[in-house]
Write a protein that holds these residues in place. Structure first.
Motif, PDB file in Angstrom:
ATOM      1  N   LEU A 284     -15.814  -7.807 -10.111  1.00 25.83           N
ATOM      2  CA  LEU A 284     -15.313  -9.049  -9.817  1.00 25.83           C
ATOM      3  C   LEU A 284     -14.059  -8.991  -8.852  1.00 25.83           C
ATOM      4  CD1 LEU A 284     -15.476 -10.949 -13.430  1.00 25.83           C
ATOM      5  CD2 LEU A 284     -16.895 -11.265 -11.369  1.00 25.83           C
ATOM      6  N   SER A 285     -13.332  -8.011  -8.696  1.00 26.63           N
ATOM      7  CA  SER A 285     -12.301  -7.875  -7.694  1.00 26.63           C
ATOM      8  C   SER A 285     -12.635  -7.418  -6.378  1.00 26.63           C
ATOM      9  CB  SER A 285     -11.152  -6.896  -8.570  1.00 26.63           C
ATOM     10  OG  SER A 285     -11.704  -5.617  -8.597  1.00 26.63           O
ATOM     11  N   ILE A 286     -13.974  -7.143  -6.153  1.00 28.05           N
ATOM     12  CA  ILE A 286     -14.226  -6.675  -4.765  1.00 28.05           C
ATOM     13  C   ILE A 286     -13.779  -7.830  -3.687  1.00 28.05           C
ATOM     14  CG2 ILE A 286     -16.248  -6.513  -3.295  1.00 28.05           C
ATOM     15  CD1 ILE A 286     -17.755  -4.989  -5.352  1.00 28.05           C
ATOM     16  N   ARG A 287     -13.001  -7.415  -2.726  1.00 30.36           N
ATOM     17  CA  ARG A 287     -12.481  -8.436  -1.770  1.00 30.36           C
ATOM     18  C   ARG A 287     -13.366  -8.338  -0.307  1.00 30.36           C
ATOM     19  NH1 ARG A 287      -8.335 -11.068  -2.449  1.00 30.36           N
ATOM     20  NH2 ARG A 287      -7.121 -10.737  -4.315  1.00 30.36           N
ATOM     21  N   LEU A 288     -13.854  -9.580  -0.213  1.00 33.39           N
ATOM     22  CA  LEU A 288     -14.575  -9.753   1.300  1.00 33.39           C
ATOM     23  C   LEU A 288     -13.787 -10.878   1.988  1.00 33.39           C
ATOM     24  CD1 LEU A 288     -18.004  -9.257   0.135  1.00 33.39           C
ATOM     25  CD2 LEU A 288     -16.865  -7.707   1.524  1.00 33.39           C
TER      26      LEU A 288
ATOM     27  N   ASP B 269      -5.648  -3.288  -7.246  1.00 34.49           N
ATOM     28  CA  ASP B 269      -6.725  -3.336  -8.067  1.00 34.49           C
ATOM     29  C   ASP B 269      -7.361  -1.939  -8.181  1.00 34.49           C
ATOM     30  OD1 ASP B 269      -6.735  -6.192  -8.470  1.00 34.49           O
ATOM     31  OD2 ASP B 269      -7.989  -6.424  -6.602  1.00 34.49           O
ATOM     32  N   VAL B 270      -7.240  -1.050  -7.102  1.00 31.19           N
ATOM     33  CA  VAL B 270      -7.858   0.307  -7.259  1.00 31.19           C
ATOM     34  C   VAL B 270      -6.771   0.934  -8.433  1.00 31.19           C
ATOM     35  CG1 VAL B 270      -7.750   2.406  -5.894  1.00 31.19           C
ATOM     36  CG2 VAL B 270      -8.278   0.434  -4.851  1.00 31.19           C
ATOM     37  N   ALA B 271      -5.537   0.730  -8.394  1.00 32.79           N
ATOM     38  CA  ALA B 271      -4.663   1.335  -9.527  1.00 32.79           C
ATOM     39  C   ALA B 271      -5.235   0.772 -10.894  1.00 32.79           C
ATOM     40  CB  ALA B 271      -3.142   1.014  -9.288  1.00 32.79           C
TER      41      ALA B 271
ATOM     42  N   PRO C   8      -4.063  -4.573   8.091  1.00 33.05           N
ATOM     43  CA  PRO C   8      -4.115  -5.352   9.402  1.00 33.05           C
ATOM     44  C   PRO C   8      -2.995  -5.218  10.431  1.00 33.05           C
ATOM     45  CG  PRO C   8      -3.800  -6.675   7.362  1.00 33.05           C
ATOM     46  CD  PRO C   8      -4.011  -4.996   7.000  1.00 33.05           C
ATOM     47  N   ASN C   9      -3.330  -5.841  11.575  1.00 27.39           N
ATOM     48  CA  ASN C   9      -2.293  -5.597  12.671  1.00 27.39           C
ATOM     49  C   ASN C   9      -1.104  -6.752  12.471  1.00 27.39           C
ATOM     50  OD1 ASN C   9      -3.802  -3.950  13.882  1.00 27.39           O
ATOM     51  ND2 ASN C   9      -4.905  -5.405  15.036  1.00 27.39           N
ATOM     52  N   ASN C  10      -1.192  -7.842  11.520  1.00 25.52           N
ATOM     53  CA  ASN C  10      -0.116  -8.760  11.366  1.00 25.52           C
ATOM     54  C   ASN C  10       0.735  -8.257  10.105  1.00 25.52           C
ATOM     55  OD1 ASN C  10      -1.671  -9.099   9.123  1.00 25.52           O
ATOM     56  ND2 ASN C  10      -2.045 -11.170   9.822  1.00 25.52           N
ATOM     57  N   LEU C  11       0.389  -7.369   9.691  1.00 23.79           N
ATOM     58  CA  LEU C  11       1.101  -6.794   8.435  1.00 23.79           C
ATOM     59  C   LEU C  11       1.510  -7.750   7.239  1.00 23.79           C
ATOM     60  CD1 LEU C  11       3.572  -4.495  10.310  1.00 23.79           C
ATOM     61  CD2 LEU C  11       1.672  -3.637   9.098  1.00 23.79           C
ATOM     62  N   LYS C  12       0.848  -8.875   7.416  1.00 23.01           N
ATOM     63  CA  LYS C  12       0.944  -9.885   6.206  1.00 23.01           C
ATOM     64  C   LYS C  12      -0.051  -9.894   5.129  1.00 23.01           C
ATOM     65  CE  LYS C  12       3.743 -13.126   9.347  1.00 23.01           C
ATOM     66  NZ  LYS C  12       3.765 -14.454   9.727  1.00 23.01           N
ATOM     67  N   ALA C  13      -1.271  -9.509   5.304  1.00 24.32           N
ATOM     68  CA  ALA C  13      -2.188  -9.371   4.518  1.00 24.32           C
ATOM     69  C   ALA C  13      -1.971  -8.096   3.626  1.00 24.32           C
ATOM     70  CB  ALA C  13      -3.689  -9.212   5.241  1.00 24.32           C
ATOM     71  N   LYS C  14      -2.563  -8.239   2.510  1.00 28.21           N
ATOM     72  CA  LYS C  14      -2.633  -7.265   1.326  1.00 28.21           C
ATOM     73  C   LYS C  14      -3.200  -5.887   1.745  1.00 28.21           C
ATOM     74  CE  LYS C  14      -2.325 -10.387  -2.621  1.00 28.21           C
ATOM     75  NZ  LYS C  14      -3.104 -10.667  -3.699  1.00 28.21           N
ATOM     76  N   PRO C  15      -2.582  -4.755   1.465  1.00 26.23           N
ATOM     77  CA  PRO C  15      -3.240  -3.574   2.010  1.00 26.23           C
ATOM     78  C   PRO C  15      -4.407  -3.179   1.174  1.00 26.23           C
ATOM     79  CG  PRO C  15      -1.304  -3.098   0.744  1.00 26.23           C
ATOM     80  CD  PRO C  15      -1.298  -4.493   0.905  1.00 26.23           C
ATOM     81  N   THR C  16      -5.564  -2.622   1.801  1.00 27.81           N
ATOM     82  CA  THR C  16      -7.001  -2.615   0.928  1.00 27.81           C
ATOM     83  C   THR C  16      -7.120  -1.031   1.043  1.00 27.81           C
ATOM     84  OG1 THR C  16      -7.971  -2.861   2.794  1.00 27.81           O
ATOM     85  CG2 THR C  16      -7.631  -4.890   1.526  1.00 27.81           C
ATOM     86  N   LEU C  17      -8.089  -0.772   0.376  1.00 29.91           N
ATOM     87  CA  LEU C  17      -8.559   0.722   0.068  1.00 29.91           C
ATOM     88  C   LEU C  17     -10.091   0.346  -0.279  1.00 29.91           C
ATOM     89  CD1 LEU C  17      -8.535   3.694   0.071  1.00 29.91           C
ATOM     90  CD2 LEU C  17      -8.092   3.615  -2.155  1.00 29.91           C
ATOM     91  N   TRP C  18     -11.128   0.525   0.811  1.00 29.59           N
ATOM     92  CA  TRP C  18     -12.376   0.220   0.768  1.00 29.59           C
ATOM     93  C   TRP C  18     -12.615  -1.331   0.361  1.00 29.59           C
ATOM     94  CZ3 TRP C  18     -11.694   4.901  -2.498  1.00 29.59           C
ATOM     95  CH2 TRP C  18     -11.938   5.841  -1.696  1.00 29.59           C
TER      96      TRP C  18
END
Length: 88
Positions: free
Chosen positions: A54-58, A21-23, A5-15
Motif C-alpha cells: 500500500l505504501s508504494i509511491r508512483l 516507509d523503507v525504515a 529530485p532536482n528541486n529538493l522539495k519532494a521526499k527522498p525515495t529508495l526504489w
C-alpha cells in the motif's frame, strides 16, 4: 541508490518507497520474521507485506495516502457546510 529530485522539495525515495516507509518496512519485517519463527504467528508478516504494497509511491502518490485522506474526510474530521439563500 538514492533518487532525489532536482528541486529538493519532494521526499527522498529508495526504489518505489519513501525512505521513512523503507525504515518502517525493515523494522516490521524483522519483528514479523521473529514472530513467525518464535511464536509461529503469520498475521504480522501479512500486515507488513500489506503495508509495503500500500505504501508504494508512483508519481508522489500512494494507495495508503488515498486511504488516509478518505478516512479523514469521511470519519475523522468534521465537515462544515454553509447554506445561503440566493440574493438575486
Amino acid at each position: 541508490m538514492y533518487i532525489y529530485p532536482n528541486n529538493l522539495k519532494a521526499k527522498p525515495t529508495l526504489w518505489l518507497w519513501a525512505l521513512r516507509d523503507v525504515a518502517v518496512i525493515g523494522v516490521c519485517l524483522v519483528l514479523s520474521v521473529l514472530a513467525l519463527v518464535e511464536l509461529r504467528l503469520v498475521p504480522p508478516l501479512i500486515g507488513t507485506v500489506l503495508y509495503a504494497f500500500l505504501s508504494i509511491r508512483l508519481e508522489d502518490a500512494s494507495i495508503l495516502d488515498f486511504l488516509r485522506y478518505a478516512m479523514c474526510f469521511l470519519f475523522l474530521k468534521q465537515q462544515y457546510y454553509e447554506w445561503k439563500e440566493n440574493e438575486t
